[in-house]
Design an enzyme around this catalytic site. Structure first.
Site, PDB file in Angstrom:
ATOM      1  N   GLY A   1       0.809  -1.223   0.000  1.00 22.29           N
ATOM      2  CA  GLY A   1       0.000   0.000   0.000  1.00 22.29           C
ATOM      3  C   GLY A   1       0.839   1.268   0.000  1.00 22.29           C
ATOM      4  N   GLN A   2       0.143   2.404   0.011  1.00 14.18           N
ATOM      5  CA  GLN A   2       0.826   3.699  -0.101  1.00 14.18           C
ATOM      6  C   GLN A   2       1.882   3.887   0.990  1.00 14.18           C
ATOM      7  OE1 GLN A   2      -1.373   7.161   1.049  1.00 14.18           O
ATOM      8  NE2 GLN A   2      -0.095   8.566  -0.134  1.00 14.18           N
ATOM      9  N   LEU A   3       1.483   3.662   2.235  1.00 18.39           N
ATOM     10  CA  LEU A   3       2.432   3.807   3.346  1.00 18.39           C
ATOM     11  C   LEU A   3       3.329   2.576   3.454  1.00 18.39           C
ATOM     12  CD1 LEU A   3       3.418   5.224   5.960  1.00 18.39           C
ATOM     13  CD2 LEU A   3       1.552   4.055   7.158  1.00 18.39           C
TER      14      LEU A   3
ATOM     15  N   ASP B   1       1.557  -8.905   1.696  1.00 15.81           N
ATOM     16  CA  ASP B   1       0.429  -8.202   1.086  1.00 15.81           C
ATOM     17  C   ASP B   1      -0.505  -9.224   0.459  1.00 15.81           C
ATOM     18  OD1 ASP B   1      -0.064  -5.051   0.423  1.00 15.81           O
ATOM     19  OD2 ASP B   1      -1.064  -6.340  -1.036  1.00 15.81           O
TER      20      ASP B   1
ATOM     21  N   TYR C   1     -15.141   3.496   7.688  1.00 13.27           N
ATOM     22  CA  TYR C   1     -13.693   3.556   7.950  1.00 13.27           C
ATOM     23  C   TYR C   1     -13.432   4.223   9.303  1.00 13.27           C
ATOM     24  CZ  TYR C   1      -8.866   5.260   7.094  1.00 13.27           C
ATOM     25  OH  TYR C   1      -7.533   5.561   7.172  1.00 13.27           O
TER      26      TYR C   1
ATOM     27  N   ASP D   1      -3.384 -12.863   3.150  1.00  5.45           N
ATOM     28  CA  ASP D   1      -4.648 -12.181   3.410  1.00  5.45           C
ATOM     29  C   ASP D   1      -4.798 -12.135   4.928  1.00  5.45           C
ATOM     30  OD1 ASP D   1      -7.226 -11.371   3.784  1.00  5.45           O
ATOM     31  OD2 ASP D   1      -8.133 -12.852   2.436  1.00  5.45           O
TER      32      ASP D   1
ATOM     33  N   ARG E   1      -1.893  -8.870  -2.346  1.00  3.74           N
ATOM     34  CA  ARG E   1      -1.597  -8.939  -3.788  1.00  3.74           C
ATOM     35  C   ARG E   1      -0.103  -9.075  -4.018  1.00  3.74           C
ATOM     36  NH1 ARG E   1      -4.491  -4.311  -3.570  1.00  3.74           N
ATOM     37  NH2 ARG E   1      -6.718  -4.712  -3.606  1.00  3.74           N
TER      38      ARG E   1
ATOM     39  N   LYS F   1     -11.923   2.657  12.700  1.00  2.35           N
ATOM     40  CA  LYS F   1     -10.690   3.184  13.314  1.00  2.35           C
ATOM     41  C   LYS F   1     -10.945   3.553  14.775  1.00  2.35           C
ATOM     42  CE  LYS F   1      -7.674   2.827   9.993  1.00  2.35           C
ATOM     43  NZ  LYS F   1      -6.583   1.860  10.115  1.00  2.35           N
TER      44      LYS F   1
HETATM   45  C1  AKB Z   1      -8.525   8.650   3.670  1.00  2.00           C
HETATM   46  O1  AKB Z   1      -8.690   9.699   3.021  1.00  2.00           O
HETATM   47  O2  AKB Z   1      -9.398   7.776   3.799  1.00  2.00           O
HETATM   48  C2  AKB Z   1      -7.205   8.453   4.377  1.00  2.00           C
HETATM   49  C3  AKB Z   1      -7.230   8.957   5.782  1.00  2.00           C
HETATM   50  C4  AKB Z   1      -7.256  10.400   6.056  1.00  2.00           C
HETATM   51  O3  AKB Z   1      -7.216   8.181   6.687  1.00  2.00           O
HETATM   52  N1  AKB Z   1      -6.161   9.098   3.650  1.00  2.00           N
END
Ligand code: AKB
Length: 332
Positions: free
Chosen positions: A17-19, A40, A149, A59, A42, A153
């Site tokens: 992923g990005q990070l 990962d 999301y 996974d 993938r 979190k």
């Molecule tokens: C998103 O935009 O979903 C993420 C975040 C701020 O957690 N980059």
């Protein structure tokens, strides 16, 4: 390539992923490539991930598969980064919840079972919601996230604290703002425009932004995000006073301001605005963050502001075209 399996290894889940991609590179520089296992779901987009050190396809929802990887490598530290981001999880709420929560439980339980020393899990500004004070958002305040999301979190943060108190697991976490880097693209986030815009500018293409021009969000350049993550993970345990997740800030800007910053280098760069469903998400998030607890507890200080980030992003994307997203005039 395989590691020694001596228990000196680090496992990065979500390394593609990005990070994850950049963090894996950084950890391999610090700890030696063979000691950092990239995992990962993938196969890697960037061959470097598997060529430079060990890679396993995993996974995180596959509990037995994760257990086998933990058994084989006996990692001292696990960075669990696999998640669906804000916009994608809204489109697939059940799977977003499953991946973000069950994935976390699998990692926390495996860490307890295998005696993993230290766990890192990213949280986000998405834990805040429409009733949270939006300017200089405090560490402790109203938290009423409106996205799957954000809900995952927020719940995850509380679970981290519970595993710390009940199982003594050394869990550490940061509430990232939008992350911007040139080496890897984000996917499915509300802050992704701030990465896409640089790729369009360097391609000489106009950019159609999915947020309104005056939408302020907290953001951070990748070198600062890597530094914060590693500073947090390297800090002595007694300095980590917050076991949910730390507010983390660096800069705050709007699409108009990032456009102006790019136009200082590329004067004819053009941006139009066509807000979509991500606008509502952005409107429920903080505009800026009070990260004084991170500064106080483990010495956090960011290095990059918008001007410095823009200069560095453009320089790297112009000089290292392998990182440039393959865009065409239609791909706005
Ligand atoms: C998103 O935009 O979903 C993420 C975040 C701020 O957690 N980059």
């Amino acid at each position: 390539m395989s590691t020694t399996g001596t228990g000196d290894t680090i496992l990065v889940i979500g390394a593609g992923g990005q990070l994850g991609f950049e963090l894996t590179h950084e950890l391999r520089q610090l700890y030696g490539a063979s000691n950092v296992v990239a995992a990962d779901v993938r196969l890697p987009k960037h061959p470097e991930l598997a060529d430079a050190g060990p890679f396993v396809q995993l996974d995180v929802l596959d509990k037995a598969g994760l257990g086998a990887v933990m058994q084989r490598y006996k990692p001292k530290q696990v960075y669990h980064l696999a998640a669906l981001l804000s916009a994608t999880a809204e489109k697939n709420p059940k799977f977003g919840w499953e991946l973000n929560m069950d994935g976390l439980f699998n990692v926390l339980d495996a860490a307890v079972e295998h005696g993993t020393g230290r766990i890192y899990w990213p949280s986000s500004i998405a834990v805040f919601g429409p009733n949270t004070p939006r300017d200089n958002t405090p560490q402790y305040t109203v938290m009423d996230p409106g996205t799957i999301y954000g809900i995952s979190k927020q719940a995850g943060e509380l679970w981290l604290d519970w595993y710390y108190r009940k199982h003594g697991l050394d869990v550490r976490s940061l509430r990232y703002p939008g992350l911007i880097g040139y080496k890897s693209l984000p996917g499915g986030g509300t802050t992704d425009y701030a990465v896409d815009i640089y790729h369009h500018a360097v391609h000489g293409l106009p950019y159609q932004c999915f947020l309104q021009e005056d939408t302020y969000l907290p953001m951070m350049y990748m070198p600062d995000a890597l530094k914060a993550t590693l500073d947090l993970m390297h800090a002595p345990a007694e300095q980590i006073k917050i076991r949910t997740s730390y507010n983390l800030g660096a800069m705050s800007f709007s699409p108009r301001e990032i456009t102006q910053s790019i136009q200082q280098h590329i004067p004819d760069f053009e941006v139009t605005y066509q807000p979509d469903s991500r606008q509502q998400i952005a409107d429920s998030w903080p505009k800026s963050i009070d990260d004084s607890r991170a500064r106080q507890d483990w010495g956090w200080t960011p290095q990059f502001d918008l001007g410095a980030m823009t200069a560095d992003m453009l320089k790297h994307l112009q000089e290292e075209p392998q990182y440039l997203a393959p865009l065409t005039a239609e791909a706005k």
